[in-house]
Write a protein that holds these residues in place. Sequence first.
Motif, short mmCIF file in Angstrom:
data_model
loop_
_atom_site.label_atom_id
_atom_site.label_comp_id
_atom_site.label_asym_id
_atom_site.label_seq_id
_atom_site.Cartn_x
_atom_site.Cartn_y
_atom_site.Cartn_z
N ILE A 118 5.11 2.59 -2.90
CA ILE A 118 5.48 3.58 -3.91
C ILE A 118 4.87 4.95 -3.56
CG2 ILE A 118 5.15 4.26 -6.32
CD1 ILE A 118 5.46 1.26 -7.04
N GLN A 119 3.59 4.96 -3.22
CA GLN A 119 2.95 6.24 -2.88
C GLN A 119 3.59 6.88 -1.65
OE1 GLN A 119 -1.29 5.47 -2.57
NE2 GLN A 119 -1.38 4.64 -4.65
N GLU A 120 3.98 6.03 -0.71
CA GLU A 120 4.58 6.54 0.52
C GLU A 120 6.07 6.81 0.37
OE1 GLU A 120 2.94 7.50 3.02
OE2 GLU A 120 1.00 6.50 2.90
N ASP A 121 6.61 6.47 -0.79
CA ASP A 121 8.05 6.61 -1.04
C ASP A 121 8.86 5.95 0.09
OD1 ASP A 121 10.27 7.34 -2.53
OD2 ASP A 121 10.48 9.29 -1.53
N ALA A 122 8.47 4.74 0.44
CA ALA A 122 9.14 4.03 1.54
C ALA A 122 10.54 3.61 1.12
CB ALA A 122 8.31 2.81 1.93
N ASP A 123 11.47 3.66 2.07
CA ASP A 123 12.82 3.16 1.84
C ASP A 123 12.87 1.66 2.07
OD1 ASP A 123 14.23 5.87 1.72
OD2 ASP A 123 13.20 5.97 3.66
N VAL A 124 11.95 1.19 2.90
CA VAL A 124 11.98 -0.21 3.32
C VAL A 124 10.56 -0.77 3.31
CG1 VAL A 124 12.64 -1.79 5.21
CG2 VAL A 124 13.86 0.39 4.93
N ILE A 125 10.42 -2.01 2.86
CA ILE A 125 9.17 -2.75 3.07
C ILE A 125 9.50 -3.87 4.05
CG2 ILE A 125 7.39 -4.23 2.05
CD1 ILE A 125 7.81 -2.82 -0.61
N ALA A 126 8.80 -3.87 5.19
CA ALA A 126 9.00 -4.93 6.18
C ALA A 126 7.71 -5.73 6.27
CB ALA A 126 9.35 -4.32 7.54
N MET A 127 7.78 -7.01 5.93
CA MET A 127 6.58 -7.83 5.93
C MET A 127 6.69 -8.89 7.00
SD MET A 127 5.90 -8.42 1.91
CE MET A 127 7.59 -8.83 1.49
N SER A 128 5.56 -9.18 7.61
CA SER A 128 5.54 -10.23 8.61
C SER A 128 4.40 -11.18 8.24
CB SER A 128 5.31 -9.59 9.98
OG SER A 128 4.67 -10.50 10.82
N ILE A 129 4.68 -12.45 8.39
CA ILE A 129 3.69 -13.44 7.98
C ILE A 129 3.74 -14.64 8.91
CG2 ILE A 129 5.07 -14.86 6.39
CD1 ILE A 129 2.81 -14.32 4.34
N LEU A 130 2.57 -15.12 9.26
CA LEU A 130 2.50 -16.30 10.14
C LEU A 130 1.78 -17.47 9.48
CD1 LEU A 130 1.34 -14.40 13.37
CD2 LEU A 130 3.67 -15.08 12.82
N SER A 131 1.13 -17.17 8.38
CA SER A 131 0.21 -18.16 7.80
C SER A 131 0.90 -19.23 6.96
CB SER A 131 -0.82 -17.44 6.94
OG SER A 131 -0.17 -16.82 5.85
N GLY A 132 2.19 -19.05 6.69
CA GLY A 132 2.89 -20.06 5.91
C GLY A 132 2.91 -19.80 4.42
N ALA A 133 2.32 -18.69 4.00
CA ALA A 133 2.27 -18.42 2.56
C ALA A 133 3.45 -17.58 2.08
CB ALA A 133 0.96 -17.71 2.22
N HIS A 134 4.51 -17.50 2.93
CA HIS A 134 5.63 -16.61 2.60
C HIS A 134 6.31 -16.95 1.28
CE1 HIS A 134 6.87 -19.82 5.39
NE2 HIS A 134 7.84 -20.00 4.51
N ASN A 135 6.41 -18.27 0.98
CA ASN A 135 7.13 -18.65 -0.24
C ASN A 135 6.44 -18.14 -1.50
OD1 ASN A 135 9.28 -19.93 0.95
ND2 ASN A 135 8.24 -21.91 1.07
N HIS A 136 5.18 -17.88 -1.39
CA HIS A 136 4.46 -17.32 -2.52
C HIS A 136 4.40 -15.79 -2.45
CE1 HIS A 136 1.38 -16.31 -5.36
NE2 HIS A 136 0.56 -15.92 -4.41
N LEU A 137 4.01 -15.27 -1.26
CA LEU A 137 3.71 -13.83 -1.15
C LEU A 137 4.96 -12.94 -1.15
CD1 LEU A 137 0.79 -14.07 1.44
CD2 LEU A 137 0.62 -13.54 -1.00
N PHE A 138 6.02 -13.36 -0.45
CA PHE A 138 7.23 -12.51 -0.41
C PHE A 138 7.82 -12.32 -1.81
CE2 PHE A 138 8.61 -13.08 4.36
CZ PHE A 138 7.44 -12.46 4.75
N PRO A 139 8.07 -13.44 -2.56
CA PRO A 139 8.65 -13.24 -3.90
C PRO A 139 7.72 -12.45 -4.83
CG PRO A 139 8.94 -15.51 -3.19
CD PRO A 139 8.02 -14.86 -2.20
N ARG A 140 6.42 -12.58 -4.62
CA ARG A 140 5.45 -11.84 -5.45
C ARG A 140 5.64 -10.32 -5.28
NH1 ARG A 140 3.12 -10.97 -9.77
NH2 ARG A 140 1.05 -10.08 -9.69
N VAL A 141 5.91 -9.89 -4.05
CA VAL A 141 6.14 -8.47 -3.80
C VAL A 141 7.37 -7.99 -4.58
CG1 VAL A 141 6.90 -6.83 -2.00
CG2 VAL A 141 4.96 -8.35 -1.57
N LEU A 142 8.42 -8.82 -4.56
CA LEU A 142 9.64 -8.43 -5.28
C LEU A 142 9.42 -8.40 -6.79
CD1 LEU A 142 11.79 -10.36 -2.84
CD2 LEU A 142 12.31 -8.02 -3.51
#
Lengths: 369, 133
Positions: free
Chosen positions: B52-76
């Motif tokens: 928000i502060q950076e007024d980004a058009d895109v958020i690109a996340m990368s994850i290797l730890s396996g916590a994507h099912n929790h962390l990605f939806p949390r961002v949304l």
Amino acid sequence: MDAAALLAQRVRAGDVRATARLISMIERDDPSRLETLKTLHAWTGRAHIIGITGPPGSGKSTLTDKIVSELRNRKRRVAVVAIDPSSPFTGGAILGDRIRMNRHSTDESVFIRSLATRGHLGGLSRATSEAVRVLDAAGYDDIIIETVGVGQSEVDVVRLADTIVLVSVPGMGDDIQAIKAGVMEIGDVFCVNKADRDGAERVVREIRAMLETAVLNGASTRFSVLYASLAAESAIPDSVAPETHDYFQQGAAHHIAKQHHDHGELDLPPVLTTIAESGEGVRDLVDAIKAHETGLVSTGLLAIRRRENLAWELGKAAADRIQSVLEHEERKSAMAELASAVLEKRTDFYEALDKLERSLAAAYVAQES
Amino acid sequence: MERTIRVLVAKPGLDGHDRGAKVIARALRDAGMEVIYTGLRQTPEQIVNAAIQEDADVIAMSILSGAHNHLFPRVLELLKDKGVDDVLVIGGGVIPDDDIPGLKAAGIAEVFTPGTPTSATIDFIRNNLKRKA
Ligand SMILES: Nc1nc2c(ncn2[C@@H]2O[C@H](COP(=O)(O)OP(=O)(O)OP(=O)(O)O)[C@@H](O)[C@H]2O)c(=O)[nH]1
Ligand SMILES: [Mg+2]
């Protein structure tokens, strides 16, 4: 209420998204930003603007992160504008300063924004200055500008700051020469970071020696004027102080600083050591930054410096406008035509120049209306 | 004037490798985008506030730890809470195929698994921005 007024109101109310959006409009030179900036103007001038400059990799971002923490301890709301270079080839950029500071992004009283240089310098100092004004109007108490590195380009951007921290590190080798050759003059507070490494004390001594030489030579540095004013303030009774304006002049600054020296107490700006990684020395650094601000306020120099900076900015902005007229196709072909005329001896260089200047002025007026 | 695309590249979760994130950051820069790189071990709160502060058009996340099912939806979820509906969110990293439909249903626009050429990510961003100039 129209869109511009609404945006201004949201910025004033502390709406982070609105502030961020407005800064993007500034970055892309969107003309519709101007109405909002004009509205916000009434609320500017309150923040303490701090510039952090120094060679690439000297620890500016790490230091900024710790300075933010210290200012937060002091209950200040803090904004950071961190500048990184754009690639001259693709126009893209990796803005990496934020890595060192992102832990503050969940603190509602901190706002961090990364700016890319986006090619040309005039544009960057304009965008930075406008962004700083927006953050000022948004109510941040302290605004830190982290520059790209040390060089002529920095001087432009740093010029927007009330207090400039010049960061050096041990083991810079030739870089210290670069600092000697002209950047020294812009510092108000000097910081030798990475003091966990060998040689920090030597760099401190070198900087002190350079500063001393500058003062004794009567060089016009930012600090020489301040210390002269502070000395004058304590030396001159209040009843006569308002009339004595001439100690802002370089000669008087030299004179007073030298007098001090004769009494064995030459006033030099603070030269401090820090370890940004651990935060060591940062409290003293922030004390020095704030003491500098206090000095600027008590001597009335803050207003004088801001007026000088603004006059410079106006000049820059005007030059940018004139430049854009000059780069117009019509002017370019006129210049080519004049060049032929000079080469063929139909006119001389100076007559051609006068003619160009007249057509430029006419075009400029036409563009304005 | 062409609008410069701003992408926030973040590594949520606890894994300590950001080589993949750095590769994509460089590729996006070389494609003319401005990449705000936030580094390792970012919480969803930090990622969203930074975007928000950076007024980004895109958020690109990368994850290797396996916590994507929790962390990605949390961002949304956090974006939604803050009323932000015009940021494109994409993900990458080691993500099992079976998890992808769920992530997409949560609002991740696309998931890029290892081996996807960076050009695919670049094209996807260019063609799917939610905010136009
Ligand atoms: N040893 C030591 N390393 C430090 C110190 N402060 C910063 N660093 C390291 O120096 C490197 C550069 O730090 P940054 O804060 O990114 O430096 P910078 O001046 O902002 O760099 P640019 O923005 O790229 O010019 C990082 O690896 C830091 O961890 C310090 O006090 N001591
Ligand atoms: Mg930096």
